[in-house]
Scaffold this active site. Structure first.
Site, PDB file in Angstrom:
ATOM      1  N   GLU A 246       0.831  -1.202   0.000  1.00 20.72           N
ATOM      2  CA  GLU A 246       0.000   0.000   0.000  1.00 20.72           C
ATOM      3  C   GLU A 246       0.864   1.250   0.000  1.00 20.72           C
ATOM      4  OE1 GLU A 246      -3.370   2.291   2.746  1.00 20.72           O
ATOM      5  OE2 GLU A 246      -2.651   0.302   3.325  1.00 20.72           O
ATOM      6  N   LEU A 341       5.549  29.069  -9.401  1.00 22.54           N
ATOM      7  CA  LEU A 341       6.224  29.461 -10.639  1.00 22.54           C
ATOM      8  C   LEU A 341       5.239  29.759 -11.765  1.00 22.54           C
ATOM      9  CD1 LEU A 341       9.208  26.933 -10.588  1.00 22.54           C
ATOM     10  CD2 LEU A 341       9.341  29.416 -10.292  1.00 22.54           C
TER      11      LEU A 341
END
Length: 383
Positions: A246, A341
């Site tokens: 998992e 950005l």
């Protein structure tokens, strides 16, 4: 650095995955987010195309391919297609649900359920978490009391991925209240034929809108004893033994999403200009990209090593915990920085980075929080 993880067979498989995503996913994924639902028929098509359930043996309708590198290829390509809700749902089928079914079901149970999973006709879920008990598995209160040929189940589960869609649910229950760690068991709940089982509301999350998450209720629900997975009283041991896969799955989701988001950001910065030059030509921008590129390369090397260790049966819970917390936290930092950005455009839903920002926030939480991962590692260090 040049990666050496994949063979020609993996790259040929990548082309199959890309073609499927271009045809069956990319034109529709935004509508799925609006609908807050991925159509069931997609999973049948995905299973037929081999995008998941590859590890199911051939005698049950699968391909019998257990090499985890194919899972990583799917993760990379679905991330590039910006279909994060689909990434999570496919990961649930392969890294959680199928791991329990393949690892704990007896021959009769495998014959009963695996062909339907292999064909995509049956969707699975794993129900562990309860209100008030997340990573604390021993705090589970849902009970199952033996009554003849059935268990009578009472309790509630929450945050169950694919809980609305699932046909089969691997349910963690307490079968012996005074049994301590040996008092838990796993039952397979067949959703449409279990009296006393009820699906609650589809939860309204801040991200992953197309991937359904639900509450589940059990009120004197009768589950056949024949649906017991493995041995009674060994459920907690089974849950712990499957956690490395998992958590590798979350590392897979995190590294592929972070890499796709950075690549998309680099393309954006090469195209946009400010003050007469490309955004990517500013030193501050290049330094930020250099840092993220380096960190992702280092993390990718660890994830690749984890994949090979898993293939060899050698991935330990501690090593899986290291990857899970570090790579998911790195992904969170990378996606946040990439959004910055993009400037104001990063805050727009039409840009992939904005969706990734909300869709991936859960990855430092599910599968065991960062804090729990550090506790596992710290206990191992302390001896």
């Amino acid at each position: 650095m040049k990666r050496t993880l994949y063979t020609e067979d993996h790259e040929a498989y990548r082309e199959t995955v890309r073609e499927f995503l271009a045809r069956e996913v990319s034109p529709y994924k935004d509508q799925w987010d609006e609908d807050r639902w991925i159509p069931r028929e997609l999973f049948k098509k995905a299973a037929e195309a081999g995008l998941y359930a590859l590890q199911i043996p051939e005698e049950y309708g699968g391909s019998g391919v257990a090499d985890y590198r194919y899972r990583l290829v799917v993760g990379e390509e679905v991330a590039r297609a910006n279909a994060i809700s689909l990434t999570v749902t496919l990961g649930l089928q392969d890294d959680l649900f199928l791991a329990y079914l393949l690892g704990r079901a007896d021959e009769e149970q495998k014959k009963r359920w695996l062909p339907g999973v292999a064909s995509g006709d049956l969707i699975g879920a794993l129900a562990m978490t309860e209100p008030g008990t997340g990573s604390d598995l021993q705090g589970m209160r849902t009970t199952a009391v033996r009554d003849g040929d059935h268990y009578v189940v009472n309790g509630q589960k929450t945050f169950i991925s694919s809980g609305i869609m699932a046909d089969l649910i691997v349910l963690a229950v307490r079968t012996t209240p005074e049994g301590g760690s040996n008092g838990f068991s796993l039952l397979m709940v067949e959703a449409d034929s279990t009296p006393g089982f009820e699906r609650g509301r589809k939860l309204d999350k801040i991200g992953l809108p197309a991937q359904d998450t639900a509450e589940l209720y059990f009120t004197d629900a009768r589950v056949p004893v024949a649906n017991l997975l493995g041995e009674e009283g060994q459920g907690l041991k089974y849950l712990m033994s499957h956690l490395p896969r998992e958590r590798l799955g979350v590392s897979n989701q995190s590294i592929t999403t972070a890499r796709a988001t950075l690549d998309q950001t680099i393309a954006y910065l090469k195209d946009r200009t400010a003050f007469g030059k490309r955004l990517i030509d500013f030193q501050a921008t290049r330094f930020a990209l250099a840092e993220m590129e380096t960190e992702l390369d280092m993390a990718q090397a660890y994830v690749d090593a984890q994949v090979l260790a898993f293939n060899d049966g050698a991935l330990t819970p501690v090593d899986a915990a290291k990857g899970k917390w570090y790579v998911s936290e790195l992904m969170k930092r990378v996606v946040d920085r990439c959004l910055q950005l993009h400037g104001g455009y990063g805050f727009m839903r039409e840009y992939a980075v904005g969706k990734a920002y909300v869709d991936t926030r859960i990855q430092t939480i599910y599968g065991g929080t960062t804090e729990i991962m550090k506790e596992i590692i710290g206990r191992d260090i302390a001896g």
